[in-house]
Each structure stands twice: as structure tokens, then as C-alpha cells.
Design an enzyme around this catalytic site. Structure first.
Site, mmCIF file in Angstrom:
data_model
loop_
_atom_site.group_PDB
_atom_site.id
_atom_site.type_symbol
_atom_site.label_atom_id
_atom_site.label_comp_id
_atom_site.label_asym_id
_atom_site.label_seq_id
_atom_site.Cartn_x
_atom_site.Cartn_y
_atom_site.Cartn_z
ATOM 1 N N HIS A 160 0.811 -1.224 0.000
ATOM 2 C CA HIS A 160 0.000 0.000 0.000
ATOM 3 C C HIS A 160 0.844 1.274 0.000
ATOM 4 O O HIS A 160 0.351 2.347 0.343
ATOM 5 C CB HIS A 160 -0.975 -0.018 1.187
ATOM 6 C CG HIS A 160 -2.034 -1.081 1.066
ATOM 7 N ND1 HIS A 160 -2.874 -1.447 2.089
ATOM 8 C CD2 HIS A 160 -2.392 -1.860 0.011
ATOM 9 C CE1 HIS A 160 -3.695 -2.407 1.682
ATOM 10 N NE2 HIS A 160 -3.422 -2.684 0.431
ATOM 11 N N CYS A 163 4.305 12.756 -7.669
ATOM 12 C CA CYS A 163 3.588 13.704 -8.519
ATOM 13 C C CYS A 163 2.366 13.019 -9.122
ATOM 14 O O CYS A 163 2.395 11.836 -9.454
ATOM 15 C CB CYS A 163 4.523 14.202 -9.619
ATOM 16 S SG CYS A 163 3.725 15.393 -10.705
ATOM 17 N N THR A 166 -3.612 -8.529 10.686
ATOM 18 C CA THR A 166 -4.487 -7.958 9.650
ATOM 19 C C THR A 166 -5.883 -8.540 9.792
ATOM 20 O O THR A 166 -6.042 -9.715 10.134
ATOM 21 C CB THR A 166 -3.951 -8.197 8.226
ATOM 22 O OG1 THR A 166 -4.974 -7.798 7.281
ATOM 23 C CG2 THR A 166 -3.575 -9.640 7.966
ATOM 24 N N ASN A 171 -3.072 -12.950 15.911
ATOM 25 C CA ASN A 171 -4.048 -11.857 15.979
ATOM 26 C C ASN A 171 -4.927 -12.120 17.207
ATOM 27 O O ASN A 171 -5.423 -13.235 17.357
ATOM 28 C CB ASN A 171 -4.904 -11.873 14.701
ATOM 29 C CG ASN A 171 -5.734 -10.611 14.530
ATOM 30 O OD1 ASN A 171 -6.295 -10.092 15.493
ATOM 31 N ND2 ASN A 171 -5.812 -10.118 13.305
ATOM 32 N N PRO A 172 -5.105 -11.127 18.073
ATOM 33 C CA PRO A 172 -5.958 -11.366 19.244
ATOM 34 C C PRO A 172 -7.378 -11.762 18.853
ATOM 35 O O PRO A 172 -8.063 -12.426 19.622
ATOM 36 C CB PRO A 172 -5.967 -10.018 19.981
ATOM 37 C CG PRO A 172 -4.802 -9.262 19.450
ATOM 38 C CD PRO A 172 -4.529 -9.779 18.062
HETATM 39 P P1 OAD Z 1 -7.391 -3.432 10.305
HETATM 40 O O1 OAD Z 1 -7.536 -2.250 11.187
HETATM 41 O O2 OAD Z 1 -8.497 -3.753 9.376
HETATM 42 O O3 OAD Z 1 -7.120 -4.726 11.185
HETATM 43 C C1 OAD Z 1 -6.156 -4.724 12.206
HETATM 44 C C2 OAD Z 1 -6.067 -6.133 12.755
HETATM 45 O O4 OAD Z 1 -5.014 -6.164 13.700
HETATM 46 C C3 OAD Z 1 -7.331 -6.619 13.474
HETATM 47 O O5 OAD Z 1 -7.673 -7.907 13.017
HETATM 48 C C4 OAD Z 1 -6.901 -6.650 14.956
HETATM 49 O O6 OAD Z 1 -7.557 -7.684 15.693
HETATM 50 C C5 OAD Z 1 -5.421 -6.914 14.818
HETATM 51 N N1 OAD Z 1 -4.608 -6.442 15.953
HETATM 52 C C6 OAD Z 1 -4.782 -5.375 16.760
HETATM 53 N N2 OAD Z 1 -3.796 -5.274 17.657
HETATM 54 C C7 OAD Z 1 -2.933 -6.297 17.401
HETATM 55 C C8 OAD Z 1 -1.695 -6.725 17.979
HETATM 56 N N3 OAD Z 1 -1.123 -6.067 18.989
HETATM 57 N N4 OAD Z 1 -1.093 -7.826 17.458
HETATM 58 C C9 OAD Z 1 -1.665 -8.497 16.417
HETATM 59 N N5 OAD Z 1 -2.822 -8.136 15.843
HETATM 60 C C10 OAD Z 1 -3.459 -7.048 16.321
HETATM 61 O O7 OAD Z 1 -6.002 -3.252 9.515
HETATM 62 P P2 OAD Z 1 -5.507 -3.968 8.175
HETATM 63 O O8 OAD Z 1 -6.009 -5.345 8.054
HETATM 64 O O9 OAD Z 1 -4.058 -3.760 8.108
HETATM 65 O O10 OAD Z 1 -5.498 0.249 3.407
HETATM 66 O O11 OAD Z 1 -6.194 -3.070 7.090
HETATM 67 C C11 OAD Z 1 -5.883 -3.277 5.758
HETATM 68 C C12 OAD Z 1 -5.965 -2.021 4.984
HETATM 69 O O12 OAD Z 1 -7.196 -1.347 5.259
HETATM 70 C C13 OAD Z 1 -4.925 -0.977 5.360
HETATM 71 O O13 OAD Z 1 -3.677 -1.195 4.750
HETATM 72 C C14 OAD Z 1 -5.551 0.282 4.850
HETATM 73 C C15 OAD Z 1 -6.957 0.079 5.363
HETATM 74 O O14 OAD Z 1 -7.950 0.718 4.658
HETATM 75 C C16 OAD Z 1 -5.516 1.399 2.715
HETATM 76 O O15 OAD Z 1 -5.537 2.496 3.245
HETATM 77 C C17 OAD Z 1 -5.487 1.185 1.243
#
Ligand code: OAD
Length: 242
Positions: A120, A128, A188, A213-214
Site C-alpha cells: 500500500h 507527482c 491484519t 491476531n488477538p
Molecule cells: P485493520 O484495522 O483492518 O485490522 C487490524 C487487525 O489487527 C485486526 O484484526 C486486529 O484484531 C489486529 N490487531 C490489533 N492489535 C494487534 C496486535 N497487537 N497484534 C496483532 N494483531 C493485532 O487493519 P488492516 O487489516 O491492516 O489500506 O487493514 C488493511 C488495509 O485497510 C490498510 O492497509 C488500509 C486500510 O484501509 C488502505 O488504506 C489502502
């Protein structure tokens, strides 16, 4: 005492020839970077369609830039945590370990990781909207930065909703998934594609999948082992069991 799951994962790591680790916002949560979809996540306070799409940027570039400037400023004091350092160390220890991240914070690299595909983009880079110019830092460019080469608007070098991922990152990631014999999926929600499709791609080949992942995710059923705890603790625990 080392929990037996740490020992199980450590054994998988030792026995694998090619390892992929995919990470999302939860990977950086213990460094203090907000996630997106948890209760205090970024998408609870902002609507992605207002700040993270090309349409939003065309409609109101000032609003989009103020969102990204704040995220950049918030990132300035942030440091990688033990989990980032463990993964970087495993890249030295194991012959073939690729990190594929959805994170734009650069923390894997700052912890010393070398083979990282950033699906990402990067929060600290600016590019630009018209030519190939890309740069780091914005300090002297004013509220609405323009390209020093061609004068068009500059934008954050992150991938927005509705946009394609950088080709080199998705091709490299897909190749790593196709050769791996172990996949760790860390922090994730597995809700955003095509990143989540890489997990499905590995599962189709029967690759063992370990989720850290919790909370469970829509793809948890593909994971043979799940560590339901924060990744810093889990990765340090696995590392101690190696
Ligand atoms: P999310 O916010 O959707 O998910 C975060 C995940 O991390 C959740 O499943 C939580 O349970 C987990 N989590 C939280 N604390 C944690 C810890 N200490 N250890 C392990 N896991 C933990 O974030 P992403 O899946 O990264 O994209 O989101 C994907 C994309 O959505 C991002 O890259 C962004 C967003 O929109 C863009 O902006 C294009």
C-alpha cells in the site's frame, strides 16, 4: 515456561525452506500506530471515501493532505517494537523469508528488515500526480504541495481505495507466496483485497498457515494454528523457542 504453541510454530519455522510473513495494521499497534477497523481505528474517525480515494483528492486535496500530514506527524516519534525486530532477525537466520505488508509506516525496514513488499505504498513518500517525480519530505512545500519538475499537484505515495497496487510489489508478493512452504499472517483483519487474496492463494496450495491476531478474521478458518495474543509477545515467545 514456553507455551507449546510457540514450540509448534518454532518447529514449523525451522523445517520450512521458504517463509512468507504478511502483516497489517495490528503489527504496528504495539508501536502506537492506530489500526483501521478496531474500536479506536482510523476508519472510526474518518470516512475512507472522504480522505483515501482519488475522487476525494480531486474533490478536496486540502482535506486529503491534512489527513496525511497528521498521520505523518503522528508517525514521527514512533519506533519499531520487539516484534518488528524479531522478524528482521529471522530474515538473517532463515534463508528465504519475505515480508509482505499492507502497512505504510516503514517500521519493518526501520527494524532492519530487507526483503519487504509494501503493498500500500509509504506514508513518508510523496509523488507527482502527473510525472514520475517522487520525493521524501514536504517541509518547504506549503499547504498544497506541487511538483518541483512539472508544477502538478503532489500526492501521498500511498495506495488509495479504487487504485491498483504497485505492480512490482504485487508480482513479487505473488511469487513469494507461490514458492513458500509456510505463511504467517500477522495483525491484519484480512478484509482488504488483493492483500487478503495472497492468504487464499497460499491456502489453495496447502501451505500451512499460522495466524497471530488477538481476534479471529474472515480467513481464520484457513489457519492451522492461531495465536490469539498481541504479536509482540507472540513473536518474542516464538523466537525464544527457536
Ligand atoms: P485493520 O484495522 O483492518 O485490522 C487490524 C487487525 O489487527 C485486526 O484484526 C486486529 O484484531 C489486529 N490487531 C490489533 N492489535 C494487534 C496486535 N497487537 N497484534 C496483532 N494483531 C493485532 O487493519 P488492516 O487489516 O491492516 O489500506 O487493514 C488493511 C488495509 O485497510 C490498510 O492497509 C488500509 C486500510 O484501509 C488502505 O488504506 C489502502
Amino acid at each position: 515456561m514456553i507455551p507449546s504453541t510457540y514450540a509448534t510454530v518454532a518447529q514449523h519455522l525451522r523445517e520450512s525452506k521458504s517463509i512468507v510473513v504478511t502483516t497489517g495494521a495490528g503489527m504496528s499497534a504495539e508501536s502506537g500506530v492506530p489500526t483501521f477497523r478496531d474500536e479506536t481505528g482510523l476508519w472510526m474517525g474518518y470516512r475512507p471515501e472522504e480522505v483515501a480515494t482519488p475522487t476525494a483528492f480531486a474533490r478536496d486535496p486540502n482535506l486529503v493532505w491534512s489527513f496525511y500530514r497528521k498521520r505523518r506527524a503522528d508517525l514521527a516519534p514512533i519506533q519499531p517494537h520487539v516484534g518488528h525486530r524479531v522478524l528482521a532477525g529471522w530474515q538473517q537466520r532463515f534463508e528465504d523469508l519475505t515480508i509482505i505488508t499492507q502497512n505504510v509506516d516503514g517500521l519493518h525496514e526501520r527494524a532492519g528488515a530487507t526483503r519487504v513488499f509494501e503493498l500500500h505504498g509509504r506514508l513518508d513518500l510523496t509523488r507527482c500526480t502527473a510525472c514520475n517525480h517522487q520525493q521524501q519530505g514536504l517541509d518547504d512545500l506549503g499547504a498544497l504541495p506541487t511538483c518541483p519538475n512539472c508544477g502538478a499537484l503532489l500526492r501521498p505515495a500511498v495506495v488509495w481505495f479504487e487504485e491498483m497496487l504497485p505492480e512490482a510489489a504485487i508480482v513479487g508478493s505473488s511469487e513469494a507466496i507461490d514458492r513458500c512452504d509456510l505463511l504467517l499472517v500477522i495483525g491484519t483483519s484480512n478484509r482488504v483485497y488483493p492483500a487478503a487474496a495472497l492468504v487464499e492463494q497460499a491456502a489453495l496450495r496447502g501451505v500451512p498457515i499460522i495466524e497471530i491476531n488477538p481476534k479471529p478474521t474472515p480467513l481464520s478458518n484457513l489457519a492451522g494454528v492461531a495465536l490469539r495474543e498481541p504479536c509482540g509477545r507472540a513473536l518474542a515467545g516464538i523466537d525464544a523457542a527457536l
